[in-house]
Structures are given as C-alpha cells and as structure tokens.
Design a protein around this motif. Structure first.
Motif, PDB file in Angstrom:
ATOM      1  N   ARG A   5       0.826  -1.208   0.000  1.00  0.00           N
ATOM      2  CA  ARG A   5       0.000   0.000   0.000  1.00  0.00           C
ATOM      3  C   ARG A   5       0.862   1.260   0.000  1.00  0.00           C
ATOM      4  O   ARG A   5       0.543   2.241  -0.677  1.00  0.00           O
ATOM      5  N   ARG A   6       1.948   1.243   0.761  1.00  0.00           N
ATOM      6  CA  ARG A   6       2.837   2.417   0.743  1.00  0.00           C
ATOM      7  C   ARG A   6       3.610   2.491  -0.568  1.00  0.00           C
ATOM      8  O   ARG A   6       3.897   3.567  -1.069  1.00  0.00           O
ATOM      9  N   ILE A   7       3.937   1.320  -1.138  1.00  0.00           N
ATOM     10  CA  ILE A   7       4.580   1.312  -2.445  1.00  0.00           C
ATOM     11  C   ILE A   7       3.645   1.916  -3.487  1.00  0.00           C
ATOM     12  O   ILE A   7       4.077   2.602  -4.423  1.00  0.00           O
ATOM     13  N   GLN A   8       2.344   1.675  -3.353  1.00  0.00           N
ATOM     14  CA  GLN A   8       1.361   2.284  -4.260  1.00  0.00           C
ATOM     15  C   GLN A   8       1.436   3.805  -4.203  1.00  0.00           C
ATOM     16  O   GLN A   8       1.354   4.480  -5.236  1.00  0.00           O
ATOM     17  N   VAL A   9       1.632   4.353  -3.011  1.00  0.00           N
ATOM     18  CA  VAL A   9       1.747   5.797  -2.853  1.00  0.00           C
ATOM     19  C   VAL A   9       3.006   6.305  -3.553  1.00  0.00           C
ATOM     20  O   VAL A   9       2.977   7.313  -4.271  1.00  0.00           O
ATOM     21  N   PHE A  10       4.135   5.598  -3.363  1.00  0.00           N
ATOM     22  CA  PHE A  10       5.387   6.012  -4.006  1.00  0.00           C
ATOM     23  C   PHE A  10       5.263   5.959  -5.530  1.00  0.00           C
ATOM     24  O   PHE A  10       5.765   6.845  -6.234  1.00  0.00           O
ATOM     25  N   HIS A  16       2.949   6.774 -11.744  1.00  0.00           N
ATOM     26  CA  HIS A  16       2.442   5.437 -12.073  1.00  0.00           C
ATOM     27  C   HIS A  16       1.233   5.146 -11.184  1.00  0.00           C
ATOM     28  O   HIS A  16       1.339   4.472 -10.165  1.00  0.00           O
ATOM     29  N   VAL A  17       0.084   5.661 -11.597  1.00  0.00           N
ATOM     30  CA  VAL A  17      -1.128   5.487 -10.800  1.00  0.00           C
ATOM     31  C   VAL A  17      -1.773   4.150 -11.151  1.00  0.00           C
ATOM     32  O   VAL A  17      -2.042   3.861 -12.324  1.00  0.00           O
ATOM     33  N   ASP A  21      -5.030  -3.368  -5.829  1.00  0.00           N
ATOM     34  CA  ASP A  21      -5.057  -4.786  -6.219  1.00  0.00           C
ATOM     35  C   ASP A  21      -3.957  -5.103  -7.224  1.00  0.00           C
ATOM     36  O   ASP A  21      -3.301  -6.147  -7.151  1.00  0.00           O
ATOM     37  N   ARG A  22      -3.745  -4.186  -8.170  1.00  0.00           N
ATOM     38  CA  ARG A  22      -2.707  -4.430  -9.176  1.00  0.00           C
ATOM     39  C   ARG A  22      -1.322  -4.376  -8.545  1.00  0.00           C
ATOM     40  O   ARG A  22      -0.459  -5.203  -8.850  1.00  0.00           O
ATOM     41  N   VAL A  23      -1.114  -3.407  -7.668  1.00  0.00           N
ATOM     42  CA  VAL A  23       0.179  -3.324  -6.979  1.00  0.00           C
ATOM     43  C   VAL A  23       0.425  -4.593  -6.177  1.00  0.00           C
ATOM     44  O   VAL A  23       1.526  -5.149  -6.179  1.00  0.00           O
ATOM     45  N   HIS A  24      -0.616  -5.070  -5.500  1.00  0.00           N
ATOM     46  CA  HIS A  24      -0.476  -6.286  -4.700  1.00  0.00           C
ATOM     47  C   HIS A  24      -0.152  -7.501  -5.576  1.00  0.00           C
ATOM     48  O   HIS A  24       0.672  -8.344  -5.214  1.00  0.00           O
ATOM     49  N   ARG A  25      -0.791  -7.573  -6.766  1.00  0.00           N
ATOM     50  CA  ARG A  25      -0.532  -8.687  -7.675  1.00  0.00           C
ATOM     51  C   ARG A  25       0.920  -8.660  -8.158  1.00  0.00           C
ATOM     52  O   ARG A  25       1.603  -9.700  -8.179  1.00  0.00           O
ATOM     53  N   LEU A  26       1.404  -7.484  -8.555  1.00  0.00           N
ATOM     54  CA  LEU A  26       2.795  -7.362  -8.998  1.00  0.00           C
ATOM     55  C   LEU A  26       3.755  -7.655  -7.857  1.00  0.00           C
ATOM     56  O   LEU A  26       4.823  -8.256  -8.051  1.00  0.00           O
ATOM     57  N   TRP A  27       3.349  -7.215  -6.688  1.00  0.00           N
ATOM     58  CA  TRP A  27       4.159  -7.441  -5.480  1.00  0.00           C
ATOM     59  C   TRP A  27       4.357  -8.940  -5.241  1.00  0.00           C
ATOM     60  O   TRP A  27       5.466  -9.401  -4.971  1.00  0.00           O
ATOM     61  N   ARG A  28       3.262  -9.691  -5.366  1.00  0.00           N
ATOM     62  CA  ARG A  28       3.332 -11.136  -5.148  1.00  0.00           C
ATOM     63  C   ARG A  28       4.075 -11.835  -6.276  1.00  0.00           C
ATOM     64  O   ARG A  28       4.801 -12.808  -6.041  1.00  0.00           O
TER      65      ARG A  28
END
Length: 227
Positions: A5-10, A16-17, A21-28
């Motif tokens: 979630r904090r990576i999403q903010v960065f 890169h908005v 859910d997408r950030v979490h998928r890439l994260w995994r």
C-alpha cells in the motif's frame, strides 16, 4: 519494511497510478515479502479517551527509547512528536539524558517551532521532575500525564517509537554515538519528508503541514474579505 500500500503511494508520486489490487498482484509476482497483519488491540469503551490535538503546535508527545551501540554503550533517545501533524520534531540521542537535558531540548524546539499548548508523557522521573514542571509552568505549557500502565493513552508517540525502532534502530548496528546521531538524523528527515502516512491520506508530515497551512491561509483571507 514497506508494504504494497505504501509502495502504491510512491508509484503514484512518480506518475504510475494504479489500483491497490494491481500493486499487490505485482508485489506477489516478484515474490516480495508482504508484512503480516498484526491484530489490533481493542480498547474498552469505558476508558477515557486522551485529549485530542486540534492543530499544529497544540499537543506534543514525548518519550524515551533505549538501544545500544555495537560496543555495548547504551543509547537513550528522546523522541518528540506533534500529534496533529505527526511530525517528528526531534530524536535526541545520548548515553544518558536527565531532566536538565530535557529542558535544553525543549528550549531549542520551542525556539524553532513555537510553544505548544500541552505536553503529553508518561510518569517517568525526567518528565515529572520538579525542575521540568516549574520550567513548563513559567512558560504556560500544560502537562498531560498518562495513567500508569496505559501506553495507549500516548498512542501517537508509541506509534512513532515503534516505527523508529523497526525502520531504524533494528536495521543498524551503530559503532559509536556519533554514527547513531548521524543515521538517526537522516532517518528523521526521511520520516518527515518522504514516508507516506495512512492517517494523513498518504502524505508525509511536511506535505500535510503545507496543505494545512495553505487551507488555513485561504480561510483567513476569505473571512477577512467577508468582514
């Protein structure tokens, strides 16, 4: 030490908005570590709620955090937080800190940031010392001491101390007091200017202060024009 979630903010700050859910998928997909959720402790409703801060410089909270250098020397850190802006006002690090050192630190902070309305702390000997109470009374600064064994009443400072320990103290093996002061100073700057805070809608404390002061200025200008 940051979750997705904090990576999403960065990423959003860099243009890169994307959805959480997408950030979490890439994260995994990248097999990055997802910090486990810690269960929140429930607070009984009959307990009195702590005095809330209604503006910047209204209520500061302070406490001590202990650590040690690699050579065994003790480190005692005084942490001071503005509860409204979440800004870390200071992290003073020394081998020992007394009531006299506390007064010196507060004197410098008030010179740089102004005088708070009230200070929140536990009942540690440095905080309840007669010299500290007398010094604060002469400057019309109130005190709010939390109940013994009730750290939740100083929640903002406890949260700051937890982040400080997790993202700074636990990640460094300080060789000396000088190195500790340098690293901690850099960490505090990053905390105030870079680290996104969920309670501030993803903004850093410095960004929140800038937005808050801008909104206050607009409100004041509008009120003057109406009168």
């Amino acid at each position: 030490c940051y979750g997705y979630r904090r990576i999403q903010v960065f990423l959003a700050r860099q243009g890169h908005v994307m959805s959480a859910d997408r950030v979490h998928r890439l994260w995994r997909q990248q097999a990055l570590q997802v910090p486990r959720r810690r269960p929140r402790r429930r607070v009984a409703s009959h307990r009195p709620r702590p005095i809330p801060a209604t503006g910047a410089n209204y209520l500061w909270a302070y406490d001590f955090v202990f650590d040690a250098c690699a050579n065994g020397q003790q480190l005692k850190c005084l942490t001071v937080v503005d509860e409204f802006t979440r800004q870390g006002l200071a992290v003073r690090c020394a081998r020992s800190l007394t009531a006299v050192d506390l007064i010196r630190a507060l004197t410098e902070l008030m010179k740089n940031h102004g005088r708070p309305i009230c200070l929140r702390s536990d009942n540690g000997p440095e905080f309840i010392a007669k010299s500290v109470q007398s010094w604060l009374s002469k400057r019309s600064v109130g005190t709010h001491y939390i109940d013994p064994g009730s750290p939740w009443q100083n929640a903002y400072n406890e949260s700051f101390n937890s982040i400080f320990r997790t993202t700074c103290l636990n990640r460094w093996a300080f060789e000396s007091l000088i190195e500790a002061r340098s690293v901690i100073g850099q960490w505090l700057t990053e905390y105030n200017t870079v680290r996104p805070h969920g309670s501030l809608e993803g903004r850093s404390p410095s960004q929140f202060i800038e937005d808050w002061e801008g909104a206050r200025s607009k409100t004041t200008t509008k009120q003057r024009s109406l009168t």
